[in-house]
Design an enzyme around this catalytic site. Structure first.
Site, short mmCIF file in Angstrom:
data_model
loop_
_atom_site.label_atom_id
_atom_site.label_comp_id
_atom_site.label_asym_id
_atom_site.label_seq_id
_atom_site.Cartn_x
_atom_site.Cartn_y
_atom_site.Cartn_z
CG HIS A 55 63.50 -85.67 22.66
ND1 HIS A 55 63.34 -84.33 22.38
CD2 HIS A 55 62.63 -85.93 23.68
CE1 HIS A 55 62.44 -83.81 23.19
NE2 HIS A 55 61.97 -84.76 23.99
CG HIS A 57 59.69 -87.49 25.03
ND1 HIS A 57 60.39 -86.74 25.95
CD2 HIS A 57 59.81 -88.78 25.44
CE1 HIS A 57 60.90 -87.54 26.87
NE2 HIS A 57 60.57 -88.78 26.58
CG ASP A 59 56.23 -83.11 23.90
OD1 ASP A 59 56.84 -84.18 24.04
OD2 ASP A 59 56.58 -82.05 24.48
CG HIS A 60 59.74 -83.00 21.29
ND1 HIS A 60 60.48 -81.85 21.41
CD2 HIS A 60 59.15 -83.20 22.50
CE1 HIS A 60 60.36 -81.38 22.65
NE2 HIS A 60 59.56 -82.17 23.33
CG HIS A 113 64.43 -84.91 28.04
ND1 HIS A 113 63.59 -84.68 29.10
CD2 HIS A 113 63.64 -84.98 26.94
CE1 HIS A 113 62.33 -84.64 28.66
NE2 HIS A 113 62.33 -84.82 27.35
CG HIS A 170 58.52 -77.78 26.53
ND1 HIS A 170 57.21 -78.17 26.38
CD2 HIS A 170 59.28 -78.85 26.17
CE1 HIS A 170 57.17 -79.43 25.96
NE2 HIS A 170 58.42 -79.87 25.81
FE FE Z 1 58.89 -81.90 25.23
ZN ZN Z 2 60.74 -84.46 25.82
#
Ligand code: FE
Ligand code: ZN
Length: 254
Positions: A55, A57, A59-60, A113, A170
């Site tokens: 996805h 975001h 942090d990805h 999400h 995570h």
């Molecule tokens: Fe994340």
């Molecule tokens: Zn995320």
């Protein structure tokens, strides 16, 4: 067969290197940062050939462009978020098959999400990379989706073989487990699991991967039909989506 290497980065993110030894092809799932990925590849003599994003975001996807620049690799990610995935070459969605050398992964759409979130399932290797959809004893926050969407997404993952390893993005397990116990205090599998989680974390060890079977026994977000959960929410006999929604809302406020 694939080889999987787990890289803990930032506060609590896990990146996963996937290496297919026959071809030498190597992917990184959801690279938040570049340096630990490059170091891990160099330590093993691997050359990164693919990024698999779940996805959009940061942090990805934060290292997408840096790694593409460094390796000239190929980026696969969710079609429904293509304009939010830096450097994407191949947008994919449910029904698509992604190849890593000789090994294939099926793509699932798992919105909730984020609106276009996807998961990668390596059926032959019993491995699922699900980003921020399913966590150990938890699930992702509903930033762009509804409870009904997320529940439908989780149900797609629940039907996979119980021994499928779940590589989520995570290490949220301790907090998730405390919440799970607060809504299902009498679940014996949950009590046992939390003792194991405490011991692992005390030694600084990861609690991930988990398995589909273990999540079905201990993850309240997969258990809206659990009589104990329904009773503690005062929702005996309620619709699974309603129980899921209430559980998600309580976790948001936990
Ligand atoms: Fe994340
Ligand atoms: Zn995320």
């Amino acid at each position: 067969m694939i080889e999987i290497v787990q890289l803990p980065v930032l506060q609590d993110n896990y990146l996963y290197l996937i290496h297919e030894p026959t071809s030498g092809e190597t992917a990184i799932v959801d690279p938040a940062v570049d340096a630990p990925v490059i170091d891990a590849c160099e330590a093993r003599g691997w050359r990164l050939t693919h990024i698999f994003n779940t996805h959009h975001h940061w942090d990805h996807t934060g290292a997408n462009l840096a790694l593409k620049d460094h390796y000239g690799l190929h980026i696969t990610g969710p079609k429904a978020e293509a304009e939010r995935i830096p450097g994407i070459d191949r947008p994919v969605s449910e029904g698509d098959v992604v190849m890593l050398g000789a090994v294939k992964a099926a793509v699932f759409d798992v919105p909730g999400h984020t609106s276009g979130h996807i998961a990668y399932h390596f059926a032959d290797d019993r491995a699922l990379f699900c980003g921020d959809t399913l966590f150990a004893m938890g699930c992702g926050r509903l930033f762009e989706g509804t409870p009904a969407q997320m529940w439908a997404s989780l149900q797609k993952l629940m039907v996979l073989d119980g021994d499928t390893s779940v590589y989520c993005a995570h290490e949220y397990t301790t907090t998730n487990g405390k919440f799970a116990l607060s809504v299902e205090p009498d679940n014996p599998d949950l009590i046992t699991r939390m003792d194991e989680v405490k011991a692992l974390r005390a030694e600084g060890k990861p609690t991930i991967p988990t398995t589909i079977a273990l999540e079905k026994r201990t993850n309240p977000f997969l258990r809206p039909d659990s009589p104990g959960l329904q009773a503690s929410l005062d929702m005996v006999g309620a619709d699974p989506v309603a129980v899921f929604a209430e559980t998600r809302q309580r976790k948001d406020n936990f």
